[in-house]
Design an enzyme around this catalytic site. Sequence first.
Site, PDB file in Angstrom:
ATOM      1  CB  CYS A 147      -3.456   1.176  -5.555  1.00  0.00           C
ATOM      2  SG  CYS A 147      -1.964   0.718  -6.456  1.00  0.00           S
ATOM      3  CD  GLU A 207      -3.350   3.318   1.450  1.00  0.00           C
ATOM      4  OE1 GLU A 207      -4.027   4.185   0.880  1.00  0.00           O
ATOM      5  OE2 GLU A 207      -2.928   2.295   0.871  1.00  0.00           O
ATOM      6  CG  HIS A 257      -1.084   3.463  -1.957  1.00  0.00           C
ATOM      7  ND1 HIS A 257      -1.765   2.324  -1.592  1.00  0.00           N
ATOM      8  CD2 HIS A 257      -0.356   3.120  -3.044  1.00  0.00           C
ATOM      9  CE1 HIS A 257      -1.452   1.339  -2.405  1.00  0.00           C
ATOM     10  NE2 HIS A 257      -0.589   1.794  -3.304  1.00  0.00           N
TER      11      HIS A 257
END
Length: 511
Positions: free
Chosen positions: A80, A170, A168
């Site tokens: 990001c 994660e 993202h």
Amino acid sequence: MQHDKVLILDFGSQYTQLIARRVRELNIYSEIHPFNKIPTNLDDYKAVILSGSPMSVRSEDAFHPDLNGIRGVKPLLGVCYGAQYLAHFSGGQVAESNTREYGRANLSFVQENEPFLAGSSSGSQVWMSHSDTIKKLPTNAKLLASTHDVENAAYKIEGETTFAIQFHPEVYHSTDGKQLLENFLVNIAEVKPDWTPNAFVDETVADLKAQLGNDKVVLGLSGGVDSSVAAMLLHKAIGENLYCIFVNNGLLRKDEFSSVLQQYEGMGLNVKGVDASARFLDTLAGESDPEKKRKAIGRVFIEVFDDEAAQIQDVTWLAQGTIYPDVIESVSATGGPSATIKSHHNVGGLPDFMKLNIVEPLKALFKDEVRRVGASMGMDKQLLGRHPFPGPGLAIRILGDITAEKVRILQEVDAVFINGLREWDLYDKVWQAGAILLPVNSVGVMGDERTYEKVVVLRAVESTDGMTADWVDLPYKFLQKVSNDIINKVKGVNRVVYDISSKPPATIEWE
Ligand code: XMP
């Protein structure tokens, strides 16, 4: 430590800790450091990840660290803001996006057989959260994937092990996110995934043996997961030289002092139970102010603990169950370039005059890792799965002043609720639960008699870290049964309500 380490440079994203956790789920040890305190010993790290950020790289006070010692030297992944900053830093261009992209998007691969994308497929869902976009890729970059609204969603720099993704990986909503992290770390950066709970236990026990030798260590057990796992590790390392103290402040759950003490003894711990209930309740008598109650409990705890520790001859160490989120240094979300250390209820607080060295065997672990380490040492599942319970205990769940009778009522109510959650197989689906005793009476009718008795609140929340929380949608049938049981079984209560407030704006505890 003999394991490969990954460095995560934090630019203040709310997801930075989540990156560290995902990396660790791959059995790879990772550390978070603020972007403005890049460790000098970069040789210690096998790969580097740049986190997201609430900032825009175009802003004057944005975070612009010098990446020269990292880019092209270490395997590097920008996420990001990290991807945008990598572009900005390396001859690309970042601009405000015409279409802000928040939430789900689908990734279309531009390259075939790209090792970074192996095991994922074109069209897979990713999670976006950004308002800037990379307009021009950096020098020598090769585009790997796009989404409908974002052309430069993933790229690499040719001739380097440098990768960047706008989404993202994660968050769970990025369905192949973990696979991409694994591709980058294990296949491309060649980080060895050998950081397992068993390895952690073996190494920590060996380190503790070397560090502590024949020294004596004192540790305050709370009945919670962290102090119990810390005690088990120390027990494995130094056996009887670990002196555990478990204080009953009279504000624990029903029967908890005796049952947990027994459990600790069964684990072979050298533990002393100290029943100081009367001392705590005497000190609290007549006090209604929440902060004053907390302070009084903290003060008496230290006095009691100190008295007990003073009886252990030649003790030189104090062990604490501090965990990684308590000590992590993170960039403040408001974007200030100064790094702030998160403070926590359980950090510090012991008197100077104790002058003991501090040992904190869990300070590199997240809560779920503490549980896995406990499980790998064969610790009881129920103990490891316990809900968080505040240090001041039921004192902050009895609104207003505290009396022995109010403690009794709340312990009974809480026991019906918690046992009910276990019986209905709901306990593990809830992050934290408990009951609150209100300082009001309400009118009721039992048999033909008018009653005027206490109101209790049931509270059950979902959360990951207690910072934000949502109330749990418990089944009506369950609430009905528990409410009935409480009113029938607990003398002094005639009304039960369920708290449907989230945090923020409410908090988990009522005081
Ligand atoms: P709040 O009420 O702030 O609670 O939403 C967040 C988490 O912290 C716990 N809590 C405490 N823990 N001492 C503690 O050790 C305290 O004074 C205290 N106050 C709140 C609360 O139970 C929840 O898990």
